[in-house]
Motif scaffolding. Structure first.
Motif, PDB file in Angstrom:
ATOM      1  N   ILE A  30     -38.687  75.386 -25.544  1.00  0.00           N
ATOM      2  CA  ILE A  30     -39.020  76.202 -25.955  1.00  0.00           C
ATOM      3  C   ILE A  30     -39.984  76.543 -25.144  1.00  0.00           C
ATOM      4  O   ILE A  30     -40.350  75.857 -24.767  1.00  0.00           O
ATOM      5  N   THR A  31     -40.603  77.586 -25.058  1.00  0.00           N
ATOM      6  CA  THR A  31     -41.370  77.769 -23.769  1.00  0.00           C
ATOM      7  C   THR A  31     -42.609  77.934 -24.173  1.00  0.00           C
ATOM      8  O   THR A  31     -43.501  78.171 -24.897  1.00  0.00           O
ATOM      9  N   ARG A  32     -43.501  77.978 -22.843  1.00  0.00           N
ATOM     10  CA  ARG A  32     -45.397  78.500 -23.650  1.00  0.00           C
ATOM     11  C   ARG A  32     -45.254  79.328 -24.371  1.00  0.00           C
ATOM     12  O   ARG A  32     -46.386  79.467 -25.497  1.00  0.00           O
ATOM     13  N   GLN A  33     -44.386  80.542 -24.032  1.00  0.00           N
ATOM     14  CA  GLN A  33     -44.700  81.603 -24.972  1.00  0.00           C
ATOM     15  C   GLN A  33     -44.451  81.691 -26.428  1.00  0.00           C
ATOM     16  O   GLN A  33     -45.108  81.554 -27.839  1.00  0.00           O
ATOM     17  N   ASP A  34     -43.533  80.615 -26.717  1.00  0.00           N
ATOM     18  CA  ASP A  34     -42.991  80.173 -27.942  1.00  0.00           C
ATOM     19  C   ASP A  34     -43.789  78.907 -28.405  1.00  0.00           C
ATOM     20  O   ASP A  34     -45.025  79.253 -29.998  1.00  0.00           O
ATOM     21  N   CYS A  35     -44.839  78.457 -27.802  1.00  0.00           N
ATOM     22  CA  CYS A  35     -45.865  77.602 -28.413  1.00  0.00           C
ATOM     23  C   CYS A  35     -47.376  78.572 -28.635  1.00  0.00           C
ATOM     24  O   CYS A  35     -47.423  78.026 -29.662  1.00  0.00           O
ATOM     25  N   ARG A  36     -47.105  79.722 -27.660  1.00  0.00           N
ATOM     26  CA  ARG A  36     -48.882  79.924 -28.445  1.00  0.00           C
ATOM     27  C   ARG A  36     -48.054  80.645 -29.709  1.00  0.00           C
ATOM     28  O   ARG A  36     -49.346  80.583 -31.028  1.00  0.00           O
ATOM     29  N   ILE A  37     -46.771  80.768 -30.112  1.00  0.00           N
ATOM     30  CA  ILE A  37     -46.890  81.562 -30.857  1.00  0.00           C
ATOM     31  C   ILE A  37     -46.523  80.533 -32.362  1.00  0.00           C
ATOM     32  O   ILE A  37     -46.963  80.949 -33.462  1.00  0.00           O
ATOM     33  N   ILE A  38     -45.833  79.446 -31.896  1.00  0.00           N
ATOM     34  CA  ILE A  38     -46.670  77.981 -33.363  1.00  0.00           C
ATOM     35  C   ILE A  38     -47.252  78.503 -34.055  1.00  0.00           C
ATOM     36  O   ILE A  38     -47.764  78.165 -34.780  1.00  0.00           O
ATOM     37  N   GLY A  39     -48.202  77.858 -32.924  1.00  0.00           N
ATOM     38  CA  GLY A  39     -49.974  77.463 -32.686  1.00  0.00           C
ATOM     39  C   GLY A  39     -50.441  78.577 -33.473  1.00  0.00           C
ATOM     40  O   GLY A  39     -50.979  77.941 -34.231  1.00  0.00           O
ATOM     41  N   ASP A  40     -50.262  79.936 -33.357  1.00  0.00           N
ATOM     42  CA  ASP A  40     -50.916  80.991 -34.159  1.00  0.00           C
ATOM     43  C   ASP A  40     -49.911  81.332 -35.644  1.00  0.00           C
ATOM     44  O   ASP A  40     -51.350  80.897 -36.192  1.00  0.00           O
ATOM     45  N   LEU A  41     -49.639  80.656 -35.889  1.00  0.00           N
ATOM     46  CA  LEU A  41     -48.602  80.559 -37.177  1.00  0.00           C
ATOM     47  C   LEU A  41     -49.410  79.284 -37.552  1.00  0.00           C
ATOM     48  O   LEU A  41     -50.110  79.412 -38.770  1.00  0.00           O
ATOM     49  N   ILE A  42     -49.799  77.998 -36.909  1.00  0.00           N
ATOM     50  CA  ILE A  42     -50.252  77.011 -37.961  1.00  0.00           C
ATOM     51  C   ILE A  42     -51.463  77.603 -37.785  1.00  0.00           C
ATOM     52  O   ILE A  42     -51.805  77.468 -39.255  1.00  0.00           O
ATOM     53  N   GLU A  43     -51.996  77.898 -36.702  1.00  0.00           N
ATOM     54  CA  GLU A  43     -53.706  78.615 -37.377  1.00  0.00           C
ATOM     55  C   GLU A  43     -53.824  79.700 -38.344  1.00  0.00           C
ATOM     56  O   GLU A  43     -54.486  79.179 -39.378  1.00  0.00           O
ATOM     57  N   ALA A  44     -53.000  80.177 -39.053  1.00  0.00           N
ATOM     58  CA  ALA A  44     -52.622  81.232 -39.334  1.00  0.00           C
ATOM     59  C   ALA A  44     -52.364  80.571 -41.370  1.00  0.00           C
ATOM     60  O   ALA A  44     -52.444  80.770 -42.351  1.00  0.00           O
ATOM     61  N   GLY A  45     -52.120  79.183 -41.202  1.00  0.00           N
ATOM     62  CA  GLY A  45     -51.400  78.467 -42.211  1.00  0.00           C
ATOM     63  C   GLY A  45     -50.263  78.961 -43.059  1.00  0.00           C
ATOM     64  O   GLY A  45     -50.075  78.355 -44.128  1.00  0.00           O
ATOM     65  N   ALA A  46     -49.786  78.984 -42.182  1.00  0.00           N
ATOM     66  CA  ALA A  46     -48.255  79.429 -42.684  1.00  0.00           C
ATOM     67  C   ALA A  46     -47.349  77.609 -42.322  1.00  0.00           C
ATOM     68  O   ALA A  46     -47.343  78.121 -41.441  1.00  0.00           O
ATOM     69  N   ALA A  47     -46.324  78.066 -43.377  1.00  0.00           N
ATOM     70  CA  ALA A  47     -44.778  76.719 -43.497  1.00  0.00           C
ATOM     71  C   ALA A  47     -44.116  77.729 -42.055  1.00  0.00           C
ATOM     72  O   ALA A  47     -44.282  78.762 -42.364  1.00  0.00           O
ATOM     73  N   LEU A  48     -43.765  76.570 -41.564  1.00  0.00           N
ATOM     74  CA  LEU A  48     -43.079  77.179 -40.587  1.00  0.00           C
ATOM     75  C   LEU A  48     -41.709  76.326 -39.759  1.00  0.00           C
ATOM     76  O   LEU A  48     -41.769  75.161 -40.835  1.00  0.00           O
ATOM     77  N   MET A  49     -40.654  76.887 -39.525  1.00  0.00           N
ATOM     78  CA  MET A  49     -39.190  76.522 -38.938  1.00  0.00           C
ATOM     79  C   MET A  49     -39.225  77.277 -37.592  1.00  0.00           C
ATOM     80  O   MET A  49     -39.838  77.819 -37.297  1.00  0.00           O
ATOM     81  N   ILE A  50     -38.946  76.413 -36.572  1.00  0.00           N
ATOM     82  CA  ILE A  50     -37.773  76.558 -35.614  1.00  0.00           C
ATOM     83  C   ILE A  50     -36.425  76.809 -35.675  1.00  0.00           C
ATOM     84  O   ILE A  50     -35.702  75.734 -35.357  1.00  0.00           O
ATOM     85  N   LEU A  51     -35.639  77.912 -35.505  1.00  0.00           N
ATOM     86  CA  LEU A  51     -35.227  78.555 -34.963  1.00  0.00           C
ATOM     87  C   LEU A  51     -34.126  78.117 -33.461  1.00  0.00           C
ATOM     88  O   LEU A  51     -34.704  79.144 -32.935  1.00  0.00           O
ATOM     89  N   ALA A  52     -33.614  77.895 -33.438  1.00  0.00           N
ATOM     90  CA  ALA A  52     -32.394  77.997 -32.458  1.00  0.00           C
ATOM     91  C   ALA A  52     -31.561  78.475 -32.198  1.00  0.00           C
ATOM     92  O   ALA A  52     -30.944  78.313 -32.643  1.00  0.00           O
ATOM     93  N   GLY A  53     -31.757  79.893 -32.056  1.00  0.00           N
ATOM     94  CA  GLY A  53     -30.701  80.519 -31.862  1.00  0.00           C
ATOM     95  C   GLY A  53     -29.576  80.698 -30.943  1.00  0.00           C
ATOM     96  O   GLY A  53     -29.709  80.185 -30.117  1.00  0.00           O
ATOM     97  N   LYS A  54     -28.846  81.677 -31.319  1.00  0.00           N
ATOM     98  CA  LYS A  54     -27.160  81.778 -30.501  1.00  0.00           C
ATOM     99  C   LYS A  54     -26.480  80.307 -30.522  1.00  0.00           C
ATOM    100  O   LYS A  54     -26.347  79.697 -29.195  1.00  0.00           O
ATOM    101  N   SER A  55     -26.744  79.783 -31.314  1.00  0.00           N
ATOM    102  CA  SER A  55     -25.789  78.390 -31.723  1.00  0.00           C
ATOM    103  C   SER A  55     -24.413  78.368 -31.668  1.00  0.00           C
ATOM    104  O   SER A  55     -23.780  77.464 -31.525  1.00  0.00           O
ATOM    105  N   ASP A  56     -24.046  79.056 -31.438  1.00  0.00           N
ATOM    106  CA  ASP A  56     -22.124  80.106 -30.780  1.00  0.00           C
ATOM    107  C   ASP A  56     -22.273  79.773 -29.482  1.00  0.00           C
ATOM    108  O   ASP A  56     -21.289  79.572 -28.912  1.00  0.00           O
TER     109      ASP A  56
END
Length: 433
Positions: free
Chosen positions: A261-287
């Motif tokens: 989880i990079t700094r840019q990911d944190c910024r996106i997460i923070g923006d979603l929290i501020e907007a009031g969205a429920a959220l889930m982090i998806l760790a892609g490329k699990s293969d």
């Protein structure tokens, strides 16, 4: 209904004007639209699909995928608008497109765009030459002829009742470029709607699809770069992603497990929290067999789900996960329970000195996300540490994983003792009588 034509003839501008929104990115640069962008024409009972421009002899793998997506849409639409540029001669490739539509026995309308005045209209007859059907002349910039175009479209398309996507929940896929957002989107949709490529920033527009299992609209967004946008196209794409962040009910943030989880990911997460969205982090490329286990301290209430848009691993679990998120987001907490929790929490608050502040009572004022109003002795003395302790107390008692909590701080209304004194004086006068 789908818009067809070579690049830079004004298809996206026409789609935006007819639907009265600016969903498609428009630019003088050709080849901006890559995905199939869905527009609803309010009150008219039909949808517009804005497609990428046809290019003769696609050179790159991305060009081939874009052309393949546009071709697949030709089987799903009842009417086509073939858009030509009225300020230049019709090309041999455009003539081939017209013949293809004739052979397919599809209903279509030839639209000559960029007709700014009658002189240009007269000149355009020489440019386009003879056509199998009478064209409609319009200017998407000045709105000339758009009303006639709408009437002609309605003549071919009977008005039908259809589900309004505006009434459905919205689920957005967000993340940095190249993490696999569009691959996941296509996997969920069970068809190639978003163009995927090894190139970064392949997706530029907002791409939507009906996720029937969730009874919701799924939104694929452009990648959010850390660097500042260098072109107008990147600026517009970023604005549309930010708009989507502020309007989704649930945000799925895809991260690259190789980078964590990079700094840019944190910024996106923070923006979603501020907007009031429920959220889930998806760790892609699990293969790849790499997992992300830790989340930053500011969003420890958000869970991680391992997923692969390529193999489909973990995709089927998303329906249940999102359903649970929406249920938790709409939770209604009892006032008595909230105040009991806060009573226990506020015992540790400073009771003397400059930071002393007393909590009187609290009440839930809304949900989706939950909103709590606190009444205290001095709202200016409430800081982030106070709020954090209250939030921790609520999360220990209520199932609020993945759901942000909004707090509103107010001073308790002061009692008006003048009215009490006035009432006492009245009682004394009555006794004296």
């Amino acid at each position: 209904m789908a818009l067809l034509g070579v690049p830079n003839v004004g298809k996206s501008t026409i789609a935006n004007k007819l639907s009265k929104n600016r969903k498609s990115i428009t630019s003088s640069e050709p080849g901006i639209t890559r995905d199939a962008v869905l527009h609803k024409v309010s009150g008219e009972g039909f949808w517009i699909v804005d497609t990428a421009g046809y290019q003769e002899g696609p050179k790159t793998e991305l060009d081939k995928k874009i052309l393949s997506l546009t071709e697949s849409l030709k089987e799903e639409c009842e009417l086509f608008l073939l858009v030509l540029d009225g300020k230049r001669a019709i090309t041999s490739y455009e003539k081939k497109l017209i013949k293809t539509l004739e052979i397919s026995d599809s209903d279509y309308i030839i639209v000559v765009n960029k007709i700014d005045d009658e002189q240009v209209k007269a000149e355009s007859w020489n440019n386009i030459g003879p056509l199998p059907s009478k064209p409609l002349f319009i200017s998407s910039q000045t709105n000339y002829g758009l009303r006639d175009l709408l009437k002609e479209i309605k003549r071919f398309l009977p008005k039908v009742d259809f589900d309004d996507l505006n009434g459905l929940k919205s689920i957005g896929i967000f993340g940095r470029p190249g993490v696999g957002k569009s691959t996941l989107f296509n996997n969920i949709m069970k068809q190639e709607i978003s163009v995927t490529s090894h190139e970064n920033n392949t997706t530029r527009d907002i791409v939507e699809g009906l996720w029937q299992e969730c009874n919701a609209v799924l939104v694929d967004t452009g990648g959010m770069n850390k660097r500042r946008p260098k072109s107008n196209v990147e600026v517009y794409s970023r604005r549309r992603t930010i708009s989507a962040i502020n309007n989704v009910d649930v945000g799925l943030v895809m991260v690259d497990p190789q980078e964590g989880i990079t700094r840019q990911d944190c910024r996106i997460i923070g923006d979603l929290i501020e907007a009031g969205a429920a959220l889930m982090i998806l760790a892609g490329k699990s293969d790849l067999g790499i997992e992300v286990e830790e989340v930053p301290s500011f969003c420890r209430f958000v869970e991680i789900h391992n997923i692969s848009g390529k193999t489909g691993e973990g995709v089927n679990d998303l329906v249940t996960i999102i359903g649970d998120l929406l249920t938790r987001k709409s939770i209604q907490m009892q006032t008595a329970t909230i105040n009991k929790i806060f009573q226990d929490v506020t015992i540790s608050w400073p009771q003397t000195g400059n930071r002393a502040c007393k909590h009187f009572y609290s009440v839930q004022t809304g949900n989706s996300p939950p909103r709590i109003r606190l009444f205290v002795s001095d709202s200016e003395k409430i800081d982030s540490n106070h709020i954090r302790s209250l939030e921790t107390g609520l999360r220990r008692f209520f199932p609020l994983s993945g759901v942000p909590i909004k707090f509103e701080i107010s001073n308790r209304p002061k009692k008006d003792f003048s009215k009490t004194k006035e009432n006492l004086n009245k009682k004394e006068k009555i006794k004296g009588v």
